[in-house]
Scaffold this active site. Sequence first.
Site, PDB file in Angstrom:
ATOM      1  N   PRO A 142       0.830  -1.209   0.000  1.00  0.00           N
ATOM      2  CA  PRO A 142       0.000   0.000   0.000  1.00  0.00           C
ATOM      3  C   PRO A 142       0.860   1.253   0.000  1.00  0.00           C
ATOM      4  CG  PRO A 142      -0.024  -1.067   2.157  1.00  0.00           C
ATOM      5  CD  PRO A 142       0.660  -2.004   1.231  1.00  0.00           C
TER       6      PRO A 142
ATOM      7  N   TYR B 172       0.948   5.561  13.244  1.00  0.00           N
ATOM      8  CA  TYR B 172      -0.462   5.919  13.174  1.00  0.00           C
ATOM      9  C   TYR B 172      -1.205   5.346  14.385  1.00  0.00           C
ATOM     10  CZ  TYR B 172       1.110   7.462   8.645  1.00  0.00           C
ATOM     11  OH  TYR B 172       1.809   8.102   7.646  1.00  0.00           O
TER      12      TYR B 172
ATOM     13  N   ARG C  47       8.188   1.351  -3.468  1.00  0.00           N
ATOM     14  CA  ARG C  47       8.915   2.242  -4.380  1.00  0.00           C
ATOM     15  C   ARG C  47       9.449   1.498  -5.599  1.00  0.00           C
ATOM     16  NH1 ARG C  47       9.975   3.911   0.835  1.00  0.00           N
ATOM     17  NH2 ARG C  47       9.651   6.144   1.261  1.00  0.00           N
TER      18      ARG C  47
END
Length: 370
Positions: free
Chosen positions: A23, A182, A324
């Site tokens: 993701p 997070y 990436r």
Amino acid sequence: MSTLFSPIQLRDLKLANRIMVAPMCQYSAVDGSANDWHFTHINTLALSGAAMFCIEATGVEAIGRITPGCLGLYSDANEAALKPIIASVRRHSKIAVAMQLAHAGRKASSHTPWDGGQLIPVSEGGWLPEGPSAVPHKPEEPPPLALDAAGLKRIVDAFVASARRAERLGIDALEVHSAHGYLLHQFLSPISNKRTDKYGGSLENRIRFPLEVFEAVRAAFPQDKPVGLRVSCTDWVEGGWDIHQTIELVKELQKRNVDWIDASSGGVSPLQKIPLGPGYQVPFAQAIKEATGVTTMAVGLITEAKQAEEIVASGKADMVALARGMLYDPRWGWHAAAELGAEVSAPPQYWRSQPSTQKALFGKTSFGTR
């Protein structure tokens, strides 16, 4: 025979190889809704040769987005916007589609990375983030609101609602985001969690809320479809979350039927010192796998076909997730298959694209023309 291109099964989901497109936040949604950028991005990487594509961190509520441009699945409009994109993928690719459900917690209301990534004040159009404790991510920032019991319940309910929306969209698998600083990671780490109730202090207490969220998502999603979890295995800060605590968390997740662990690291503190290098997070996946036997995904600076093959062939991880590397080479899976003597699935429109030096990359021995 390539181990990287051997099949693996997660519940009823059969994957042709061990590669997932990780993701990757695109910061390009409008009010949480996907648009033509997401259509192009997702459909492009659906043809990468990977067996599974994971949609970027998807906010379960508006204030849980990292940036105002982050994807969400908290409204009918969000759900409707994703529907034609998923339908297009299904028409042209055999790839499994997963989604990462997320809440940014105290790292919400941020500028996009290309605009500096700093907190957007309420006075400039941002919003007041929430977290386990009134402890800011950076000392100069205002503190987030500490979540109370009603807030915790609201967030669990939001994860459940998003999981049900994902099922309506036909998503094949879910990944609960408990990494990168997070919200769920904030509960895990003693750096960000200073609570004195049943959700703070001891390891048992700090893992409680992430486990409650995982349990709720698992119960809300069809039992034949897999649900995994991404975790930061270390904060890279002395006195923070570490691999030993991660393994204890994974043991508890196993009791709750987790299907995979996506082993990442960092993100909860700007004081982190990360020793970047090729495959630098692979030892975390290996440690989790050796201690628990759970299916693991290795992620982080995995760029070469032989590198990925060695990771899975040696048993350090069961799968690899590339981010990436896939953006740089959207046909990474094709090129890895060619290098390792394997095959991938590709649409017939592209069968003639392989170099003349490669045979049967797409499972065909020859391609004729008129």
